[in-house]
Scaffold this motif. Structure first.
Motif, PDB file in Angstrom:
ATOM      1  N   MET A   1     -27.699  55.886 -39.945  1.00 14.77           N
ATOM      2  CA  MET A   1     -27.524  55.633 -38.525  1.00 14.77           C
ATOM      3  C   MET A   1     -26.116  55.091 -38.274  1.00 14.77           C
ATOM      4  N   THR A   2     -25.455  55.658 -37.303  1.00 10.59           N
ATOM      5  CA  THR A   2     -24.121  55.223 -36.928  1.00 10.59           C
ATOM      6  C   THR A   2     -24.216  54.106 -35.902  1.00 10.59           C
ATOM      7  N   ILE A   3     -23.466  53.059 -36.133  1.00 13.20           N
ATOM      8  CA  ILE A   3     -23.412  51.953 -35.173  1.00 13.20           C
ATOM      9  C   ILE A   3     -22.323  52.269 -34.167  1.00 13.20           C
ATOM     10  N   ARG A   4     -22.689  52.279 -32.891  1.00 14.17           N
ATOM     11  CA  ARG A   4     -21.709  52.512 -31.836  1.00 14.17           C
ATOM     12  C   ARG A   4     -21.033  51.191 -31.489  1.00 14.17           C
ATOM     13  N   THR A   5     -19.721  51.170 -31.684  1.00 18.99           N
ATOM     14  CA  THR A   5     -18.943  49.970 -31.395  1.00 18.99           C
ATOM     15  C   THR A   5     -18.047  50.226 -30.201  1.00 18.99           C
ATOM     16  N   GLY A   6     -18.032  49.274 -29.300  1.00 14.26           N
ATOM     17  CA  GLY A   6     -17.138  49.317 -28.147  1.00 14.26           C
ATOM     18  C   GLY A   6     -16.203  48.133 -28.177  1.00 14.26           C
ATOM     19  N   VAL A   7     -15.025  48.319 -27.622  1.00 16.08           N
ATOM     20  CA  VAL A   7     -14.038  47.245 -27.513  1.00 16.08           C
ATOM     21  C   VAL A   7     -13.773  46.992 -26.033  1.00 16.08           C
ATOM     22  N   TYR A   8     -13.852  45.729 -25.636  1.00 15.74           N
ATOM     23  CA  TYR A   8     -13.500  45.322 -24.278  1.00 15.74           C
ATOM     24  C   TYR A   8     -12.275  44.417 -24.402  1.00 15.74           C
ATOM     25  N   PRO A   9     -11.083  44.955 -24.118  1.00 13.29           N
ATOM     26  CA  PRO A   9      -9.857  44.175 -24.298  1.00 13.29           C
ATOM     27  C   PRO A   9      -9.434  43.437 -23.033  1.00 13.29           C
ATOM     28  N   GLY A  10      -8.719  42.345 -23.218  1.00 10.48           N
ATOM     29  CA  GLY A  10      -8.154  41.637 -22.078  1.00 10.48           C
ATOM     30  C   GLY A  10      -7.474  40.355 -22.511  1.00 10.48           C
ATOM     31  N   THR A  11      -6.773  39.751 -21.564  1.00  7.40           N
ATOM     32  CA  THR A  11      -6.167  38.451 -21.851  1.00  7.40           C
ATOM     33  C   THR A  11      -7.159  37.333 -21.548  1.00  7.40           C
ATOM     34  N   PHE A  12      -8.054  37.553 -20.586  1.00 11.34           N
ATOM     35  CA  PHE A  12      -9.107  36.585 -20.248  1.00 11.34           C
ATOM     36  C   PHE A  12      -8.515  35.193 -20.011  1.00 11.34           C
ATOM     37  N   ASP A  13      -7.555  35.131 -19.101  1.00 16.79           N
ATOM     38  CA  ASP A  13      -6.796  33.900 -18.846  1.00 16.79           C
ATOM     39  C   ASP A  13      -6.892  33.499 -17.383  1.00 16.79           C
ATOM     40  N   PRO A  14      -7.992  32.865 -16.971  1.00 16.40           N
ATOM     41  CA  PRO A  14      -9.188  32.514 -17.727  1.00 16.40           C
ATOM     42  C   PRO A  14     -10.259  33.607 -17.610  1.00 16.40           C
ATOM     43  N   LEU A  15     -11.322  33.432 -18.385  1.00 20.30           N
ATOM     44  CA  LEU A  15     -12.481  34.316 -18.327  1.00 20.30           C
ATOM     45  C   LEU A  15     -13.180  34.090 -16.988  1.00 20.30           C
ATOM     46  N   THR A  16     -13.413  35.164 -16.242  1.00 20.44           N
ATOM     47  CA  THR A  16     -14.044  35.050 -14.920  1.00 20.44           C
ATOM     48  C   THR A  16     -15.486  35.560 -14.952  1.00 20.44           C
ATOM     49  N   LEU A  17     -16.189  35.349 -13.864  1.00 22.46           N
ATOM     50  CA  LEU A  17     -17.545  35.885 -13.739  1.00 22.46           C
ATOM     51  C   LEU A  17     -17.509  37.415 -13.744  1.00 22.46           C
ATOM     52  N   GLY A  18     -16.439  38.002 -13.255  1.00 27.56           N
ATOM     53  CA  GLY A  18     -16.288  39.453 -13.307  1.00 27.56           C
ATOM     54  C   GLY A  18     -16.211  39.951 -14.741  1.00 27.56           C
ATOM     55  N   HIS A  19     -15.435  39.261 -15.575  1.00 21.49           N
ATOM     56  CA  HIS A  19     -15.366  39.609 -17.000  1.00 21.49           C
ATOM     57  C   HIS A  19     -16.750  39.518 -17.637  1.00 21.49           C
ATOM     58  N   LEU A  20     -17.453  38.435 -17.343  1.00 22.04           N
ATOM     59  CA  LEU A  20     -18.777  38.242 -17.939  1.00 22.04           C
ATOM     60  C   LEU A  20     -19.755  39.328 -17.513  1.00 22.04           C
ATOM     61  N   ASP A  21     -19.634  39.787 -16.278  1.00 26.36           N
ATOM     62  CA  ASP A  21     -20.481  40.877 -15.790  1.00 26.36           C
ATOM     63  C   ASP A  21     -20.221  42.145 -16.616  1.00 26.36           C
ATOM     64  N   ILE A  22     -18.968  42.473 -16.836  1.00 28.47           N
ATOM     65  CA  ILE A  22     -18.615  43.663 -17.620  1.00 28.47           C
ATOM     66  C   ILE A  22     -19.074  43.491 -19.068  1.00 28.47           C
ATOM     67  N   ILE A  23     -18.937  42.299 -19.622  1.00 29.52           N
ATOM     68  CA  ILE A  23     -19.383  42.045 -21.001  1.00 29.52           C
ATOM     69  C   ILE A  23     -20.891  42.250 -21.117  1.00 29.52           C
ATOM     70  N   ARG A  24     -21.657  41.654 -20.200  1.00 25.59           N
ATOM     71  CA  ARG A  24     -23.127  41.801 -20.226  1.00 25.59           C
ATOM     72  C   ARG A  24     -23.532  43.266 -20.157  1.00 25.59           C
ATOM     73  N   ARG A  25     -22.938  43.981 -19.238  1.00 25.08           N
ATOM     74  CA  ARG A  25     -23.301  45.383 -19.041  1.00 25.08           C
ATOM     75  C   ARG A  25     -22.777  46.267 -20.162  1.00 25.08           C
ATOM     76  N   GLY A  26     -21.574  45.999 -20.632  1.00 25.55           N
ATOM     77  CA  GLY A  26     -21.006  46.778 -21.735  1.00 25.55           C
ATOM     78  C   GLY A  26     -21.799  46.604 -23.016  1.00 25.55           C
ATOM     79  N   ALA A  27     -22.315  45.404 -23.241  1.00 26.06           N
ATOM     80  CA  ALA A  27     -23.091  45.127 -24.456  1.00 26.06           C
ATOM     81  C   ALA A  27     -24.372  45.955 -24.509  1.00 26.06           C
ATOM     82  N   LYS A  28     -24.856  46.387 -23.350  1.00 24.92           N
ATOM     83  CA  LYS A  28     -26.068  47.218 -23.303  1.00 24.92           C
ATOM     84  C   LYS A  28     -25.778  48.673 -23.662  1.00 24.92           C
TER      85      LYS A  28
END
Length: 173
Positions: A1-28
């Motif tokens: 089985m191949t593990i699908r890996t995604g990268v979410y890049p950014g400076t995150f300076d600072p980390l916002t609620l928008g970033h967290l929304d994309i992280i939550r959804r991207g992780a799915k």
């Protein structure tokens, strides 16, 4: 089985609620999501790379999915290749984001056409949030609690106080 890996890049300076929304959804969408915290020579960070890494690690600790936080200082496509990524996850807020991201995706495909880019639209309530605006609002004494988590708000307020600016924990925007 191949593990699908995604990268979410950014400076995150600072980390916002928008970033967290994309992280939550991207992780799915992938089996393993790597949050790539990077430097950007065209930006003046409020927080050091180590501070941003710690901030992101703290904020994603309770989220579902296999999420890793890694720093990088290289071309995105080289970093994605090293991480074994098959996709780059990017968040979009507005048409101006799309134009920039469209150009960057085209350049990235020229560098490595084996890695796809997927775009996630930010939640409507979070679309106006941008790290640069959060920093500016905080520096001028505005309340940023609507845009960041309580812990990130405390980080921002402390940094603004350290810089000797007007930052406050709330009240007046």
């Amino acid at each position: 089985m191949t593990i699908r890996t995604g990268v979410y890049p950014g400076t995150f300076d600072p980390l916002t609620l928008g970033h967290l929304d994309i992280i939550r959804r991207g992780a799915k969408l992938v089996d393993r999501l790597v949050i790539g915290v990077t430097t950007n020579p065209s930006k003046s960070p409020m927080f050091t790379l180590a501070e941003r890494m710690a901030m992101v690690q703290r904020e994603v600790a309770g989220l579902e999915g296999e999420i890793h936080v890694v720093s990088f200082d290289s071309l995105l496509m080289d970093f994605a290749e090293r991480e074994g990524a098959s996709v780059i996850v990017r968040g979009l807020r507005a048409v101006t984001d799309f134009e920039y991201e469209f150009q960057m995706t085209g350049m990235n495909q020229q560098l490595n056409n084996r890695i796809e880019t997927i775009f996630l639209m930010a939640d409507v309530a979070l679309q106006p949030i941008a790290s640069r605006w959060v920093k500016e609002i905080a520096i001028y004494g505005g309340d940023v609690r609507k845009f960041v988590s309580p812990a990130v708000n405390a980080d921002v307020v402390a940094r603004v106080a350290q810089l000797g600016r007007k930052g406050t924990t709330g009240g007046h925007a």
